[in-house]
Scaffold this motif. Structure first.
Motif, PDB file in Angstrom:
ATOM      1  N   LYS A  17       0.859  -1.175   0.000  1.00  0.00           N
ATOM      2  CA  LYS A  17       0.000   0.000   0.000  1.00  0.00           C
ATOM      3  C   LYS A  17       0.898   1.228   0.000  1.00  0.00           C
ATOM      4  O   LYS A  17       1.657   1.456   0.939  1.00  0.00           O
ATOM      5  N   ALA A  18       0.812   1.997  -1.076  1.00  0.00           N
ATOM      6  CA  ALA A  18       1.735   3.118  -1.240  1.00  0.00           C
ATOM      7  C   ALA A  18       1.125   4.429  -0.788  1.00  0.00           C
ATOM      8  O   ALA A  18       0.004   4.772  -1.175  1.00  0.00           O
ATOM      9  N   GLY A  19       1.846   5.161   0.035  1.00  0.00           N
ATOM     10  CA  GLY A  19       1.515   6.544   0.333  1.00  0.00           C
ATOM     11  C   GLY A  19       2.330   7.417  -0.598  1.00  0.00           C
ATOM     12  O   GLY A  19       2.827   6.943  -1.627  1.00  0.00           O
ATOM     13  N   GLU A  20       2.523   8.670  -0.235  1.00  0.00           N
ATOM     14  CA  GLU A  20       3.308   9.544  -1.114  1.00  0.00           C
ATOM     15  C   GLU A  20       4.802   9.427  -0.855  1.00  0.00           C
ATOM     16  O   GLU A  20       5.606   9.578  -1.753  1.00  0.00           O
ATOM     17  N   MET A  22       5.896   7.129   2.115  1.00  0.00           N
ATOM     18  CA  MET A  22       6.070   5.847   2.794  1.00  0.00           C
ATOM     19  C   MET A  22       5.143   4.810   2.150  1.00  0.00           C
ATOM     20  O   MET A  22       4.208   5.157   1.436  1.00  0.00           O
ATOM     21  N   ALA A  23       5.423   3.559   2.432  1.00  0.00           N
ATOM     22  CA  ALA A  23       4.549   2.488   1.971  1.00  0.00           C
ATOM     23  C   ALA A  23       4.497   1.428   3.057  1.00  0.00           C
ATOM     24  O   ALA A  23       5.456   1.255   3.814  1.00  0.00           O
ATOM     25  N   THR A  24       3.362   0.745   3.143  1.00  0.00           N
ATOM     26  CA  THR A  24       3.302  -0.411   4.041  1.00  0.00           C
ATOM     27  C   THR A  24       3.280  -1.661   3.181  1.00  0.00           C
ATOM     28  O   THR A  24       2.560  -1.741   2.186  1.00  0.00           O
ATOM     29  N   LYS A  26       2.897  -5.788   3.363  1.00  0.00           N
ATOM     30  CA  LYS A  26       2.513  -6.948   4.174  1.00  0.00           C
ATOM     31  C   LYS A  26       3.254  -8.167   3.651  1.00  0.00           C
ATOM     32  O   LYS A  26       3.355  -8.377   2.440  1.00  0.00           O
ATOM     33  N   THR A  36       3.754  -6.544   8.953  1.00  0.00           N
ATOM     34  CA  THR A  36       3.693  -5.298   8.176  1.00  0.00           C
ATOM     35  C   THR A  36       4.992  -4.528   8.351  1.00  0.00           C
ATOM     36  O   THR A  36       5.451  -4.343   9.476  1.00  0.00           O
ATOM     37  N   ALA A  38       6.821  -0.843   7.383  1.00  0.00           N
ATOM     38  CA  ALA A  38       6.642   0.520   6.848  1.00  0.00           C
ATOM     39  C   ALA A  38       8.007   0.993   6.359  1.00  0.00           C
ATOM     40  O   ALA A  38       8.905   1.258   7.163  1.00  0.00           O
ATOM     41  N   ILE A  39       8.156   1.074   5.057  1.00  0.00           N
ATOM     42  CA  ILE A  39       9.436   1.488   4.469  1.00  0.00           C
ATOM     43  C   ILE A  39       9.183   2.626   3.490  1.00  0.00           C
ATOM     44  O   ILE A  39       8.035   2.973   3.209  1.00  0.00           O
TER      45      ILE A  39
ATOM     46  N   GLY B  19       4.967  14.002   1.924  1.00  0.00           N
ATOM     47  CA  GLY B  19       3.715  13.262   1.887  1.00  0.00           C
ATOM     48  C   GLY B  19       2.701  14.018   2.717  1.00  0.00           C
ATOM     49  O   GLY B  19       2.886  15.208   2.989  1.00  0.00           O
ATOM     50  N   LYS B 130      18.245   2.704   8.797  1.00  0.00           N
ATOM     51  CA  LYS B 130      16.920   2.841   8.196  1.00  0.00           C
ATOM     52  C   LYS B 130      16.522   4.319   8.189  1.00  0.00           C
ATOM     53  O   LYS B 130      16.775   5.035   9.164  1.00  0.00           O
TER      54      LYS B 130
ATOM     55  N   GLY C  91      -1.362   8.548   3.233  1.00  0.00           N
ATOM     56  CA  GLY C  91      -1.589   7.407   2.361  1.00  0.00           C
ATOM     57  C   GLY C  91      -1.222   6.084   3.004  1.00  0.00           C
ATOM     58  O   GLY C  91      -1.888   5.067   2.798  1.00  0.00           O
ATOM     59  N   ALA C  92      -0.159   6.070   3.777  1.00  0.00           N
ATOM     60  CA  ALA C  92       0.296   4.836   4.423  1.00  0.00           C
ATOM     61  C   ALA C  92       0.431   5.024   5.931  1.00  0.00           C
ATOM     62  O   ALA C  92       0.165   4.124   6.707  1.00  0.00           O
ATOM     63  N   MET C  93       0.829   6.211   6.313  1.00  0.00           N
ATOM     64  CA  MET C  93       1.093   6.504   7.726  1.00  0.00           C
ATOM     65  C   MET C  93       0.075   7.507   8.262  1.00  0.00           C
ATOM     66  O   MET C  93      -0.658   8.136   7.510  1.00  0.00           O
TER      67      MET C  93
END
Lengths: 139, 139, 139
Positions: A17-20, A22-24, A26, A36, A38-39, B19, B130, C91-93
């Motif tokens: 699941k992509a944010g702007e 960050m992304a999570t 699974k 999960t 978060a990178i 973001g 990280k 979006g993710a966080m």
């Protein structure tokens, strides 16, 4: 390559699941647990992580917390049940080895926490890891 | 104000990507390495970080991992090569000093990791950090 | 110097326990809560932290977890009760502001966690912070 990161468990990506920024991600571990991570979105793109990707989850020992039971109502996404197999006590910190389905985890926690939780070999525990503390590697 | 945070390396912001909640800030360190910090958007706004800003990158020792070589296919954005200059072993943890271009890093890792990686003064290593573990300060 | 680290709460050192590499420092915050920071012994010595020292505790937002109630049997030493005052979803966080006795904390947690815990302004929560994630500064 050798890494100081003690905890490396293989798995398969089940969702991204992509944010702007960050992304999570699974990941289903070989032991069946779903975790999960978060990178950064950048990492997801550069490494091409997508559903079905084989990955290794990397977790530094100092990022693993320990609970004597599963915890409800907690923002920490990753709760992996296991059994303590070894405890080494230092002057301020302690290292706790936890056997989990499909692998082993090391938690570096305070000596005080080990005493309070009466952690010893054979104890049933749950390893807790915040999503932001999990890194991923290709395999 | 003096900080317990051992690792403080100066640099210049080269890019900011915002973001809705988090932002990634790229910083070129004085030694030439480019690092990425994932911090809150709020912090970026309040501190006015933008391309060209002089900053100090702050990294807690417990957030620095060590590898014996650069790692491909890893989500950890920051990989800084260096040379081990000192290792102190405690009961559960160990402290490893790493000389890097433009500064020095301290990594607090498990005693077991030091043994497995055979870390000693003179060893070539890569410090891994990280993005979510890097904070920034104005200078 | 301004820091991107959102959480900065003043307090007084009540105890220092030194290991060979790491040390645990107990701090009573202005709000009365007692917290534990695990930092390097080197930092304790260089900054001269001892019983009675005035310090500021520094905690990166990505290191703060949130629970809907206090948790028993958990290795995480620091559990600070408070009330949610704001939630921003990305979006993710997500970013969650928590008013605590004597100050305010920001937690950067996954958007999923906010949904699962139904976090919204006015909710009673407990902020959880692992000792290894707390830094200290002189004042």
């Amino acid at each position: 390559m050798s890494l100081s990161i003690r905890n490396q468990i293989p798995g398969i990506v089940t969702a991204v699941k992509a944010g702007e920024v960050m992304a999570t991600v699974k990941v289903r571990l070989t032991g069946g647990q779903e975790i999960t991570a978060a990178i950064t979105l950048e990492a997801v793109r550069e490494l091409g992580f997508a559903e079905g990707s084989s990955v290794r989850t990397l977790i530094k020992s100092t990022e693993v917390s320990v609970s004597t039971a599963a915890v409800e109502g907690l923002s920490i996404r990753n709760q992996i049940p296991g059994t303590v197999t070894d405890v080494v006590i230092g002057g301020a910190m302690a290292s706790v080895k936890i056997s989990v389905e499909g692998g082993e985890l090391t938690a570096a926690i305070t000596k005080d926490a080990v005493a309070d939780l009466q952690l010893a070999s054979g104890a049933s525990v749950v390893a807790l890891i915040k999503s932001t503390e999990i890194s991923l590697a290709t395999v």
